[in-house]
Design a protein around this motif. Structure first.
Motif, PDB file in Angstrom:
ATOM      1  N   UNK A 186      -0.080   5.900   2.409  1.00 47.10           N
ATOM      2  CA  UNK A 186       0.819   6.908   1.992  1.00 47.10           C
ATOM      3  C   UNK A 186       2.093   6.493   1.129  1.00 47.10           C
ATOM      4  N   UNK A 187       2.753   5.567   2.490  1.00 48.95           N
ATOM      5  CA  UNK A 187       3.681   4.299   1.729  1.00 48.95           C
ATOM      6  C   UNK A 187       3.848   3.632   0.451  1.00 48.95           C
ATOM      7  N   UNK A 188       2.092   2.610  -0.073  1.00 52.63           N
ATOM      8  CA  UNK A 188       2.107   2.666  -0.963  1.00 52.63           C
ATOM      9  C   UNK A 188       2.040   3.256  -2.273  1.00 52.63           C
ATOM     10  N   UNK A 189       1.397   4.425  -2.165  1.00 52.13           N
ATOM     11  CA  UNK A 189       1.516   5.546  -3.002  1.00 52.13           C
ATOM     12  C   UNK A 189       3.064   6.278  -2.940  1.00 52.13           C
ATOM     13  N   UNK A 190       3.465   6.487  -2.242  1.00 52.91           N
ATOM     14  CA  UNK A 190       5.048   7.215  -1.921  1.00 52.91           C
ATOM     15  C   UNK A 190       5.787   6.550  -2.657  1.00 52.91           C
ATOM     16  N   UNK A 191       5.521   5.330  -2.837  1.00 52.04           N
ATOM     17  CA  UNK A 191       6.754   4.021  -3.292  1.00 52.04           C
ATOM     18  C   UNK A 191       6.169   3.584  -4.644  1.00 52.04           C
ATOM     19  N   UNK A 192       4.536   4.245  -4.876  1.00 53.72           N
ATOM     20  CA  UNK A 192       3.948   4.037  -6.214  1.00 53.72           C
ATOM     21  C   UNK A 192       4.482   2.789  -6.439  1.00 53.72           C
TER      22      UNK A 192
END
Length: 303
Positions: A188-194
């Motif tokens: 989720x963090x990787x997607x949120x930070x793109x």
């Protein structure tokens, strides 16, 4: 008995209250009007009537907390739960001996709560290839975390005739606020930070992922239920692979991540498929509704 006595709020002691699961459970219990006594591990934490310091590895400290709180219910969540924790002995000191200290403290001060809910883990099942592991499956742990939980369960069962205990075996679960050394928050963090890329191990392992809000609802309902001297899976019965989760997160965010498989993250003892049967849970607490995993993912991504 005066009417004032009749309205005494229910007192619930929660160990590990400041952990990921504990915070959600405490909020729920407070919302239902319980007086929640939280235990905190830090030596320098200030104490209040509802926050007590507890080193679970100390029998004296456990006795003091039980004597002070005399709770109607105890929910024991305190544990070392990160499988990669560096000192193997800590798993046994905290997860096995710590739990024993808590039970012995109840006996020592002559206090029998209405129910003790003790959190174990579905990791005790080990590398079982099944899409519906129920509570009758043998316990075959493959790491120190799982072995400590299995040992804890065996010890706790010897207390079933002395205290009203329920052991819960949650399968994987996640939600907002879980640390990123766990897989779903990391994704989720990787997607949120793109981020452009993510390093993972085996993305074809399948897990029965629950929402933390469902798990604590199940715990609460089990506290209220008649069930005792039992072991209960807490799960949904629906598997997801990391590959499916990555794909869903990509659909929800419109972001593409390059997936890099890091051999260092591929554990030899990785369980390929860990999916539980929630049949017993549903029999005991039929009103608890599962939360679809895509809703969980959406909720986490929106944080």
């Amino acid at each position: 008995m005066s009417s004032a006595d009749a309205k005494q709020p229910i007192r619930t002691l929660v160990t590990g209250a400041s952990g990921f699961t504990g915070r959600y459970l405490v909020d729920n219990l407070l919302g239902r009007g319980h007086t929640v006594i939280e235990t905190v591990a830090g030596r320098n934490e200030p104490e209040t009537p509802t926050r007590l310091r507890l080193d679970i590895t100390s029998p004296d400290a456990c006795r003091r907390v039980i004597e002070t709180a005399r709770p109607d219910y105890i929910v024991h969540l305190a544990a070392i739960s990160f499988v990669g924790h560096n000192d193997p002995l800590d798993f046994y000191r905290v997860n096995v001996i710590g739990t024993l200290n808590l039970l012995e403290a109840c006996a020592a001060v002559g206090h029998t709560p209405r129910k003790l809910l003790i959190a174990s883990s579905a990791n005790v099942y080990g590398n079982v290839t099944s899409d519906a592991i129920d509570e009758t499956f043998p316990v075959t742990p493959v790491n120190h975390y799982a072995a400590s939980k299995a040992a804890m369960e065996t010890m706790v069962r010897t207390w079933f005739d002395r205290l009203p205990i329920l052991i819960v075996r949650p399968f994987n679960y996640t939600g907002r606020g879980q640390t990123s050394n766990f897989l779903v928050p990391k994704i989720v963090e990787h997607f949120a930070r793109r981020e452009p890329a993510i390093e993972l191990g085996n993305i074809d392992v399948a897990r029965d992922f629950s929402d933390v809000r469902y798990v604590v609802s199940a715990y609460e309902a089990l506290l209220d239920s008649e069930a005792a001297a039992e072991t209960v899976n807490v799960c949904t019965g629906t598997p997801y692979t990391l590959r499916e989760i990555l794909s869903a997160a990509s659909d929800l965010t419109g972001h593409e991540l390059e997936i890099q498989i890091n051999p260092a993250f591929v554990r030899q003892t990785d369980v390929k498929m860990l999916v539980g049967s929630p049949a017993k849970l549903r029999t005991l607490v039929p009103k608890v509704e599962t939360i679809p995993f895509m809703d969980t993912l959406r909720w986490m991504l929106a944080a």
